[in-house]
Motif scaffolding. Sequence first.
Motif, PDB file in Angstrom:
ATOM      1  N   ALA A 118       0.505  -1.171  -0.156  1.00  0.00           N
ATOM      2  CA  ALA A 118      -0.139  -0.268  -0.055  1.00  0.00           C
ATOM      3  C   ALA A 118       0.832   1.299   0.101  1.00  0.00           C
ATOM      4  O   ALA A 118       1.906   1.226   0.671  1.00  0.00           O
ATOM      5  N   PRO A 119       0.362   2.530  -0.178  1.00  0.00           N
ATOM      6  CA  PRO A 119       0.993   3.671  -0.343  1.00  0.00           C
ATOM      7  C   PRO A 119       1.669   4.216   1.068  1.00  0.00           C
ATOM      8  O   PRO A 119       0.409   3.402   1.784  1.00  0.00           O
ATOM      9  N   GLU A 120       2.269   5.255   1.022  1.00  0.00           N
ATOM     10  CA  GLU A 120       2.937   4.743   2.206  1.00  0.00           C
ATOM     11  C   GLU A 120       1.823   5.891   3.522  1.00  0.00           C
ATOM     12  O   GLU A 120       1.820   5.507   4.073  1.00  0.00           O
ATOM     13  N   HIS A 121       1.066   6.893   2.244  1.00  0.00           N
ATOM     14  CA  HIS A 121      -0.011   7.833   3.072  1.00  0.00           C
ATOM     15  C   HIS A 121      -1.086   6.392   3.035  1.00  0.00           C
ATOM     16  O   HIS A 121      -1.497   7.360   4.416  1.00  0.00           O
ATOM     17  N   ILE A 132       5.382   5.162  19.766  1.00  0.00           N
ATOM     18  CA  ILE A 132       7.168   5.862  20.223  1.00  0.00           C
ATOM     19  C   ILE A 132       7.384   7.181  20.760  1.00  0.00           C
ATOM     20  O   ILE A 132       6.646   8.395  20.806  1.00  0.00           O
ATOM     21  N   LYS A 133       7.786   6.806  20.992  1.00  0.00           N
ATOM     22  CA  LYS A 133       9.093   8.456  22.004  1.00  0.00           C
ATOM     23  C   LYS A 133       9.630   9.411  21.627  1.00  0.00           C
ATOM     24  O   LYS A 133      10.472   9.168  19.992  1.00  0.00           O
ATOM     25  N   GLY A 134       9.474  10.895  21.810  1.00  0.00           N
ATOM     26  CA  GLY A 134      10.933  11.651  20.802  1.00  0.00           C
ATOM     27  C   GLY A 134       9.320  12.427  19.967  1.00  0.00           C
ATOM     28  O   GLY A 134       8.244  12.406  20.468  1.00  0.00           O
ATOM     29  N   ARG A 135      10.051  14.166  20.220  1.00  0.00           N
ATOM     30  CA  ARG A 135       9.902  15.180  19.793  1.00  0.00           C
ATOM     31  C   ARG A 135       9.351  14.744  18.546  1.00  0.00           C
ATOM     32  O   ARG A 135      10.810  14.455  17.597  1.00  0.00           O
ATOM     33  N   ILE A 136       8.805  15.526  17.603  1.00  0.00           N
ATOM     34  CA  ILE A 136       8.604  16.225  16.367  1.00  0.00           C
ATOM     35  C   ILE A 136       9.778  17.023  15.928  1.00  0.00           C
ATOM     36  O   ILE A 136      10.174  18.070  16.359  1.00  0.00           O
ATOM     37  N   THR A 137      10.652  16.506  15.403  1.00  0.00           N
ATOM     38  CA  THR A 137      12.132  17.631  14.694  1.00  0.00           C
ATOM     39  C   THR A 137      11.303  17.833  13.333  1.00  0.00           C
ATOM     40  O   THR A 137      10.573  17.466  12.587  1.00  0.00           O
ATOM     41  N   ALA A 189       9.997  17.610   7.105  1.00  0.00           N
ATOM     42  CA  ALA A 189      10.927  17.616   6.397  1.00  0.00           C
ATOM     43  C   ALA A 189      11.074  15.757   5.465  1.00  0.00           C
ATOM     44  O   ALA A 189      10.935  15.774   3.928  1.00  0.00           O
ATOM     45  N   ALA A 190      10.748  14.908   6.515  1.00  0.00           N
ATOM     46  CA  ALA A 190      10.875  13.259   5.733  1.00  0.00           C
ATOM     47  C   ALA A 190       9.405  12.992   5.153  1.00  0.00           C
ATOM     48  O   ALA A 190       9.348  12.436   4.277  1.00  0.00           O
ATOM     49  N   PHE A 191       8.396  13.618   5.675  1.00  0.00           N
ATOM     50  CA  PHE A 191       7.142  13.419   5.844  1.00  0.00           C
ATOM     51  C   PHE A 191       6.583  13.890   4.559  1.00  0.00           C
ATOM     52  O   PHE A 191       6.066  13.257   3.441  1.00  0.00           O
ATOM     53  N   LYS A 192       7.277  15.512   3.603  1.00  0.00           N
ATOM     54  CA  LYS A 192       6.990  15.712   2.664  1.00  0.00           C
ATOM     55  C   LYS A 192       7.690  14.819   1.607  1.00  0.00           C
ATOM     56  O   LYS A 192       7.438  15.079   0.363  1.00  0.00           O
ATOM     57  N   LYS A 193       9.096  14.496   2.204  1.00  0.00           N
ATOM     58  CA  LYS A 193       9.212  13.298   0.774  1.00  0.00           C
ATOM     59  C   LYS A 193       8.774  11.675   0.730  1.00  0.00           C
ATOM     60  O   LYS A 193       8.812  11.506  -0.744  1.00  0.00           O
ATOM     61  N   ILE A 194       7.990  11.564   1.341  1.00  0.00           N
ATOM     62  CA  ILE A 194       7.250  10.164   1.281  1.00  0.00           C
ATOM     63  C   ILE A 194       5.549  10.385   0.994  1.00  0.00           C
ATOM     64  O   ILE A 194       5.427   9.276   0.329  1.00  0.00           O
ATOM     65  N   LYS A 197       3.136   8.568  13.300  1.00  0.00           N
ATOM     66  CA  LYS A 197       3.099   7.272  12.569  1.00  0.00           C
ATOM     67  C   LYS A 197       3.995   7.521  10.958  1.00  0.00           C
ATOM     68  O   LYS A 197       4.287   6.224  10.257  1.00  0.00           O
ATOM     69  N   VAL A 198       3.766   8.799  10.895  1.00  0.00           N
ATOM     70  CA  VAL A 198       5.283   8.799   9.813  1.00  0.00           C
ATOM     71  C   VAL A 198       6.140   8.237  10.376  1.00  0.00           C
ATOM     72  O   VAL A 198       7.403   7.613   9.261  1.00  0.00           O
ATOM     73  N   LYS A 199       6.631   8.850  11.647  1.00  0.00           N
ATOM     74  CA  LYS A 199       8.122   7.980  12.130  1.00  0.00           C
ATOM     75  C   LYS A 199       8.267   6.457  11.604  1.00  0.00           C
ATOM     76  O   LYS A 199       9.814   6.238  11.471  1.00  0.00           O
ATOM     77  N   ILE A 200       7.054   6.246  12.387  1.00  0.00           N
ATOM     78  CA  ILE A 200       6.909   4.269  12.321  1.00  0.00           C
ATOM     79  C   ILE A 200       7.218   3.805  11.081  1.00  0.00           C
ATOM     80  O   ILE A 200       7.942   2.713  10.136  1.00  0.00           O
ATOM     81  N   VAL A 201       6.588   4.722   9.930  1.00  0.00           N
ATOM     82  CA  VAL A 201       6.475   4.202   8.772  1.00  0.00           C
ATOM     83  C   VAL A 201       8.310   4.579   7.976  1.00  0.00           C
ATOM     84  O   VAL A 201       8.738   3.986   6.875  1.00  0.00           O
ATOM     85  N   LEU A 202       8.516   5.663   8.534  1.00  0.00           N
ATOM     86  CA  LEU A 202      10.001   6.030   7.879  1.00  0.00           C
ATOM     87  C   LEU A 202      11.613   5.299   8.681  1.00  0.00           C
ATOM     88  O   LEU A 202      11.830   4.894   7.828  1.00  0.00           O
ATOM     89  N   LYS A 203      10.851   4.796   9.779  1.00  0.00           N
ATOM     90  CA  LYS A 203      12.502   3.731  10.418  1.00  0.00           C
ATOM     91  C   LYS A 203      11.649   2.308   9.752  1.00  0.00           C
ATOM     92  O   LYS A 203      12.966   1.597   9.304  1.00  0.00           O
ATOM     93  N   GLU A 204      10.543   1.592   9.446  1.00  0.00           N
ATOM     94  CA  GLU A 204      10.452   0.917   8.421  1.00  0.00           C
ATOM     95  C   GLU A 204      10.469   0.570   7.158  1.00  0.00           C
ATOM     96  O   GLU A 204      11.706  -0.494   7.312  1.00  0.00           O
TER      97      GLU A 204
END
Length: 260
Positions: A144-147, A163-168, A173-178, A204-211
Motif C-alpha cells: 500500500a502507498p505510504e500515506h 514512539i518516544k521523542g519529539r517532532i523534529t 522534511a521526511a513527511f514531505k519526501k514520502i 506514524k510517519v516516524k514508524i513508516v520511515l523507520k520501517e
Amino acid sequence: MQFIKIDDALGIGDTKDMAYGKLDRFFTCIIVGVTGAGKTTLKSRLLERYKFYTLPDRRILTDKIILPMMQEDHGVPVDRNQRFTHTKAFRDKYPGGMGYLLSKTRIRDIDPLTPVLFDGLRGVNEVAYAAKSIPTSFFIVLSAPEHIRIKRLLARGDSFDRIKGRITPGDVAAFKKICSPSQREELFEYVKHEKIPESQLYEKVKIVLKERENYDQGAAGSFIKNTLSDRAILIDSSKQSPEQIEATIHRQLHGKIAIL
C-alpha cells in the motif's frame, strides 16, 4: 539454535524429537507486507474461510524469541522504533531474520494435510530464506502507498504504534519526501476530523520511515514477482476492497486447502 517450546504443539529451534515436523511437511501460507499493508484484516478473513493451523504472528515471535535474545547487547526496547533496532540485530546475527525462525519452526500432532498460516514476513532476505527452506510455502504479498499506511495506523489506534521523542524538522522534511502535498493534506484533514492530535500523525510517519530503513516493500514484491511467481500472489490493498482481495486469493487457493 536452542529449542524453545511455544506450546504443546509448537516449538522453534533444533530438536531430536522426531514427533516434531518442519514446515516443509505442510502447505504453508505466508502473508508478506509492512505495517499498514492490510495483513491483519486479510488474516481474519482467511481464518473465517479456511481450516488453517495458525502460527503465532510476527509480533508474538519477536516478543518471545528475538527481543530476549538481543536484549543483553541492545537493552530493552522502549517503543516500536527501538524494536526495529533489535530485529535488525537479529537479522545481522541470523541471516533471514524472521524467515530463519520459520525455517526452525517445528510442529507436532497436526495432520500433515492441515495448511499452516503465518503473518508475516517483510524484507527480501526474510522472504528469500523462507522460500528456500520451506519449498511448500505460498506467499500472499500485500502492499500500500505510504500515506494509506499512515492513515491506517492512525485509524487502528493501537497503543503498540507509539514512539518516544519529539517532532523534529527532519520528521517534517521526511513527511514531505514520502507524501505528496495532496496526500499530506488528506492526512491533516483526517486527523482534524477524527480529533486526533497532530503529534500522533508524526508518530506514524516516524514508524513508516523507520520501517522503510529496514524493509523495502517494493524490493520484496519485485523479488517475489521475478523469482516466485508460481508460488505467490501480489496485491495492492489500496486498490481493492477486503472482499475483492479475499475473492482474488480464494481463486488462487481453491483446490489447495480445505474450506470451512
